[in-house]
Design a protein around this motif. Sequence first.
Motif, PDB file in Angstrom:
ATOM      1  N   ALA A   2      -2.412 -10.785  16.113  1.00  0.00           N
ATOM      2  CA  ALA A   2      -1.183 -11.024  14.961  1.00  0.00           C
ATOM      3  C   ALA A   2      -1.890 -11.310  13.368  1.00  0.00           C
ATOM      4  CB  ALA A   2       0.070 -11.773  15.224  1.00  0.00           C
ATOM      5  N   GLU A   3      -3.330 -12.615  14.168  1.00  0.00           N
ATOM      6  CA  GLU A   3      -3.386 -13.225  12.551  1.00  0.00           C
ATOM      7  C   GLU A   3      -4.527 -12.634  12.209  1.00  0.00           C
ATOM      8  OE1 GLU A   3      -4.991 -17.130  14.631  1.00  0.00           O
ATOM      9  OE2 GLU A   3      -3.377 -17.791  14.032  1.00  0.00           O
ATOM     10  N   GLN A   4      -5.241 -11.455  12.808  1.00  0.00           N
ATOM     11  CA  GLN A   4      -5.786 -10.644  12.564  1.00  0.00           C
ATOM     12  C   GLN A   4      -5.187  -8.862  11.675  1.00  0.00           C
ATOM     13  OE1 GLN A   4      -9.522 -10.889  11.923  1.00  0.00           O
ATOM     14  NE2 GLN A   4      -9.103 -13.495  13.285  1.00  0.00           N
ATOM     15  N   GLY A   5      -4.054  -9.088  11.625  1.00  0.00           N
ATOM     16  CA  GLY A   5      -3.320  -8.176  11.128  1.00  0.00           C
ATOM     17  C   GLY A   5      -3.128  -6.796  11.789  1.00  0.00           C
ATOM     18  N   PHE A   6      -3.442  -7.042  13.207  1.00  0.00           N
ATOM     19  CA  PHE A   6      -2.824  -5.567  14.327  1.00  0.00           C
ATOM     20  C   PHE A   6      -1.232  -6.113  14.565  1.00  0.00           C
ATOM     21  CE2 PHE A   6      -7.269  -6.458  15.602  1.00  0.00           C
ATOM     22  CZ  PHE A   6      -7.357  -6.160  16.072  1.00  0.00           C
ATOM     23  N   GLY A   7      -1.106  -4.861  13.806  1.00  0.00           N
ATOM     24  CA  GLY A   7       0.548  -4.836  14.011  1.00  0.00           C
ATOM     25  C   GLY A   7       0.692  -4.599  12.514  1.00  0.00           C
ATOM     26  N   ALA A   8       0.241  -5.360  11.818  1.00  0.00           N
ATOM     27  CA  ALA A   8       0.775  -5.497  10.517  1.00  0.00           C
ATOM     28  C   ALA A   8       1.615  -4.794   9.282  1.00  0.00           C
ATOM     29  CB  ALA A   8       0.091  -6.877   9.959  1.00  0.00           C
ATOM     30  N   GLY A   9       2.840  -4.594   9.286  1.00  0.00           N
ATOM     31  CA  GLY A   9       2.877  -3.586   8.560  1.00  0.00           C
ATOM     32  C   GLY A   9       3.738  -2.104   9.368  1.00  0.00           C
ATOM     33  N   TYR A  10       3.190  -2.401  10.787  1.00  0.00           N
ATOM     34  CA  TYR A  10       4.073  -0.960  11.528  1.00  0.00           C
ATOM     35  C   TYR A  10       5.458  -0.785  10.594  1.00  0.00           C
ATOM     36  CZ  TYR A  10       5.605   2.252  14.851  1.00  0.00           C
ATOM     37  OH  TYR A  10       6.391   2.635  15.993  1.00  0.00           O
ATOM     38  N   ALA A  11       5.685   0.746  10.400  1.00  0.00           N
ATOM     39  CA  ALA A  11       6.633   0.979  10.572  1.00  0.00           C
ATOM     40  C   ALA A  11       7.911   1.468  11.120  1.00  0.00           C
ATOM     41  CB  ALA A  11       7.348   1.501   9.037  1.00  0.00           C
ATOM     42  N   TYR A  12       8.885   1.270  11.763  1.00  0.00           N
ATOM     43  CA  TYR A  12       9.132   1.862  13.366  1.00  0.00           C
ATOM     44  C   TYR A  12       9.909   2.956  12.095  1.00  0.00           C
ATOM     45  CZ  TYR A  12      12.028   2.128  17.577  1.00  0.00           C
ATOM     46  OH  TYR A  12      12.709   1.897  18.700  1.00  0.00           O
ATOM     47  N   ASP A  13       9.951   3.935  13.653  1.00  0.00           N
ATOM     48  CA  ASP A  13      10.282   5.904  12.621  1.00  0.00           C
ATOM     49  C   ASP A  13      11.748   5.600  12.806  1.00  0.00           C
ATOM     50  OD1 ASP A  13       7.769   8.073  12.226  1.00  0.00           O
ATOM     51  OD2 ASP A  13       7.241   5.974  13.256  1.00  0.00           O
ATOM     52  N   HIS A  14      12.368   4.959  13.712  1.00  0.00           N
ATOM     53  CA  HIS A  14      14.024   4.786  14.446  1.00  0.00           C
ATOM     54  C   HIS A  14      14.690   5.042  13.412  1.00  0.00           C
ATOM     55  CE1 HIS A  14      13.324   6.763  17.623  1.00  0.00           C
ATOM     56  NE2 HIS A  14      12.572   6.676  18.438  1.00  0.00           N
ATOM     57  N   ASP A  15      14.047   3.767  12.153  1.00  0.00           N
ATOM     58  CA  ASP A  15      14.536   2.332  11.274  1.00  0.00           C
ATOM     59  C   ASP A  15      14.412   3.442  10.159  1.00  0.00           C
ATOM     60  OD1 ASP A  15      15.415   0.464  13.339  1.00  0.00           O
ATOM     61  OD2 ASP A  15      13.432  -0.574  12.719  1.00  0.00           O
TER      62      ASP A  15
ATOM     63  N   GLU B  77      14.756   6.423   7.136  1.00  0.00           N
ATOM     64  CA  GLU B  77      15.522   7.190   6.639  1.00  0.00           C
ATOM     65  C   GLU B  77      14.291   8.557   7.203  1.00  0.00           C
ATOM     66  OE1 GLU B  77      16.928   9.723   3.539  1.00  0.00           O
ATOM     67  OE2 GLU B  77      15.404   8.390   2.574  1.00  0.00           O
ATOM     68  N   ASP B  78      15.927   9.711   8.050  1.00  0.00           N
ATOM     69  CA  ASP B  78      15.735  10.732   9.008  1.00  0.00           C
ATOM     70  C   ASP B  78      14.445  10.393   9.966  1.00  0.00           C
ATOM     71  OD1 ASP B  78      16.805  12.882   6.493  1.00  0.00           O
ATOM     72  OD2 ASP B  78      15.248  11.846   5.457  1.00  0.00           O
ATOM     73  N   GLY B  79      14.857   9.059  10.699  1.00  0.00           N
ATOM     74  CA  GLY B  79      13.754   8.767  11.442  1.00  0.00           C
ATOM     75  C   GLY B  79      12.547   9.234  11.217  1.00  0.00           C
ATOM     76  N   PHE B  80      12.210   8.792  10.595  1.00  0.00           N
ATOM     77  CA  PHE B  80      10.684   9.635   9.848  1.00  0.00           C
ATOM     78  C   PHE B  80       9.648   8.520   9.362  1.00  0.00           C
ATOM     79  CE2 PHE B  80       7.283  12.545   7.468  1.00  0.00           C
ATOM     80  CZ  PHE B  80       6.809  12.609   7.858  1.00  0.00           C
ATOM     81  N   SER B  81       8.804   7.600   9.452  1.00  0.00           N
ATOM     82  CA  SER B  81       8.264   6.888   7.766  1.00  0.00           C
ATOM     83  C   SER B  81       7.494   7.409   7.642  1.00  0.00           C
ATOM     84  CB  SER B  81       7.754   5.789   9.024  1.00  0.00           C
ATOM     85  OG  SER B  81       6.917   6.032  10.137  1.00  0.00           O
ATOM     86  N   GLY B  82       6.411   8.541   7.532  1.00  0.00           N
ATOM     87  CA  GLY B  82       5.582   8.815   6.938  1.00  0.00           C
ATOM     88  C   GLY B  82       4.206   8.406   7.135  1.00  0.00           C
ATOM     89  N   GLN B  83       3.569   6.825   7.955  1.00  0.00           N
ATOM     90  CA  GLN B  83       2.814   6.672   7.871  1.00  0.00           C
ATOM     91  C   GLN B  83       1.536   7.500   8.420  1.00  0.00           C
ATOM     92  OE1 GLN B  83       3.421   2.653  10.202  1.00  0.00           O
ATOM     93  NE2 GLN B  83       3.572   1.620   8.512  1.00  0.00           N
ATOM     94  N   ASN B  84       0.386   6.463   8.512  1.00  0.00           N
ATOM     95  CA  ASN B  84      -0.021   7.769   8.298  1.00  0.00           C
ATOM     96  C   ASN B  84      -1.290   6.965  10.016  1.00  0.00           C
ATOM     97  OD1 ASN B  84      -3.285   9.040   7.897  1.00  0.00           O
ATOM     98  ND2 ASN B  84      -4.780   7.032   7.839  1.00  0.00           N
ATOM     99  N   PHE B  85      -1.143   8.002  10.939  1.00  0.00           N
ATOM    100  CA  PHE B  85      -1.697   7.435  12.225  1.00  0.00           C
ATOM    101  C   PHE B  85      -3.474   7.635  12.281  1.00  0.00           C
ATOM    102  CE2 PHE B  85       2.708   8.737  12.270  1.00  0.00           C
ATOM    103  CZ  PHE B  85       3.228   6.730  12.447  1.00  0.00           C
ATOM    104  N   PHE B  86      -4.090   8.362  11.381  1.00  0.00           N
ATOM    105  CA  PHE B  86      -5.726   8.370  11.631  1.00  0.00           C
ATOM    106  C   PHE B  86      -6.351   7.265  11.485  1.00  0.00           C
ATOM    107  CE2 PHE B  86      -4.424  12.819  11.371  1.00  0.00           C
ATOM    108  CZ  PHE B  86      -5.149  13.352  11.072  1.00  0.00           C
ATOM    109  N   PRO B  87      -8.018   6.942  11.626  1.00  0.00           N
ATOM    110  CA  PRO B  87      -8.786   6.092  11.101  1.00  0.00           C
ATOM    111  C   PRO B  87      -8.402   6.295   9.797  1.00  0.00           C
ATOM    112  CG  PRO B  87      -9.513   7.175  13.537  1.00  0.00           C
ATOM    113  CD  PRO B  87      -8.591   8.587  12.550  1.00  0.00           C
ATOM    114  N   ALA B  88      -8.705   4.875   9.347  1.00  0.00           N
ATOM    115  CA  ALA B  88      -8.671   4.711   8.036  1.00  0.00           C
ATOM    116  C   ALA B  88      -9.736   5.296   6.952  1.00  0.00           C
ATOM    117  CB  ALA B  88      -8.389   2.919   7.370  1.00  0.00           C
ATOM    118  N   THR B  89     -11.050   5.233   8.067  1.00  0.00           N
ATOM    119  CA  THR B  89     -12.423   6.290   7.093  1.00  0.00           C
ATOM    120  C   THR B  89     -11.959   7.486   7.330  1.00  0.00           C
ATOM    121  OG1 THR B  89     -13.075   5.961   9.253  1.00  0.00           O
ATOM    122  CG2 THR B  89     -13.168   3.882   7.651  1.00  0.00           C
ATOM    123  N   LEU B  90     -10.645   7.988   8.039  1.00  0.00           N
ATOM    124  CA  LEU B  90     -11.206   9.784   7.939  1.00  0.00           C
ATOM    125  C   LEU B  90      -9.648  10.025   7.122  1.00  0.00           C
ATOM    126  CD1 LEU B  90     -12.502  12.202   9.980  1.00  0.00           C
ATOM    127  CD2 LEU B  90     -10.163  12.471  11.310  1.00  0.00           C
TER     128      LEU B  90
END
Length: 437
Positions: free
Chosen positions: A375-388, A390-403
């Motif tokens: 957690a201190e290393q930032g694992f999981g930080a900023g994750y948006a739970y899609d069900h929370d 609007e429209d059940g869709f967060s639009g977050q990026n799920f690809f590797p950061a460099t891709l």
Amino acid sequence: MSDLFNTDEAPQTALAPRPLADRLRPQSLSEVIGQSQVLGPEAPLGVMLASGSLSSIIFWGPPGVGKTTIARLLADETDLHFVQISAIFTGVPDLRKVFDSAKLRRQNGKGTLLFVDEIHRFNKAQQDSFLPHMEDGTILLVGATTENPSFELNAAVMSRSQVMILERLSLADLSKMAARAEEDLDRTMPLDARARSTLFEMADGDGRTLLNLIEQVMAWKVKDPLDSDQLGKRLMRRAAKYDKSGEEHYNLISALHKSVRGSDPDAALYWFARMLEGGEDPRYLARRLLRMAVEDIALADPQAQSICMHAWETFERLGSPEGELALAQAVIYLALAPKSNAGYMAYKAAREAARKTGSEPPPKHILNAPTKMMAEQGFGAGYAYDHDSEDGFSGQNFFPATLPRTKFYAPVERGFERDLAKRVAYFEKLRAQREHD
């Protein structure tokens, strides 16, 4: 072994009449029925003979289409000594004798056309033994094979030869052959028009088989012409050419698959039936039908996979022959189903991207943090739970950061994928809005 290479015909006696197929053997290339794609004036052999330059040849084709006859007539046309051997009965010592005789013949000013029947039966070492004698002109090799030479013959032999494909005789070719036989026998076959056509179908493109059948029919003592049913009772139909482990197996499954892909239920049923008649395992066909549903129909009709699975299960419950009907119905369903390979192409593209970027880690915000350190290393930080969201869709990026975000799946405007295309477009629109916000 002396008889193996003897090209002289044995004397015929009154008690041993020559078979019809032997009596009707063409005496010149112009008398050969069929194979105009090889023998015509502008065809490979016609051009070779006209130019006086004959090279080594591999004849590839089914039985009874004239491979041996054409080879013998080529020797006559080019004034070469004709020697015939079979790869089934010939070993290395026999080959040495053939080559030694050809060398002596050449020293005396006579060339040799060596015809090798079933040449694909020779192993690599035996095939290699031909090469020096082909290169120095000791022999002109003419091989015959029923198997695909690109699979069965050495590359070295292939590079020094021209492959010529001989085709099954057409019904028109068989009709000409029958007319020639009736002229030789000085009478017509005791068959009505339909039975005559049935006889040609029984020969299945094999001229030798047809002449043998005609010889049998001509020996019958009948008052009136026989009809098709009567002929069928007296003669056994020739078994269809099919090798479950050979090239014909792959040719027919390819024909079935492409007929399904091409949305032709009638052609698909025909090739399906051809494979069953040839003795193919229905379970193999059931597995291939399931593959077609996954590969060529996919999400355009998700039900296609279930149809194939149920047909396979029905076959296992009913067994043969009733169970094949369920598989046949699956063939029809697949042929008429909407087609899409979008999922298949997306899968291949994703696999290729994974191979190129296989060490890239997922972005930290979609990783779990089961320990305090993570957690201190930032694992999981900023994750948006899609069900929370609007429209059940967060639009977050799920690809590797460099891709960069990559589009693999492009649904087609057919069948159920038309609805999936709308969903893809909907989420792309939402994603663009989230990124703008």
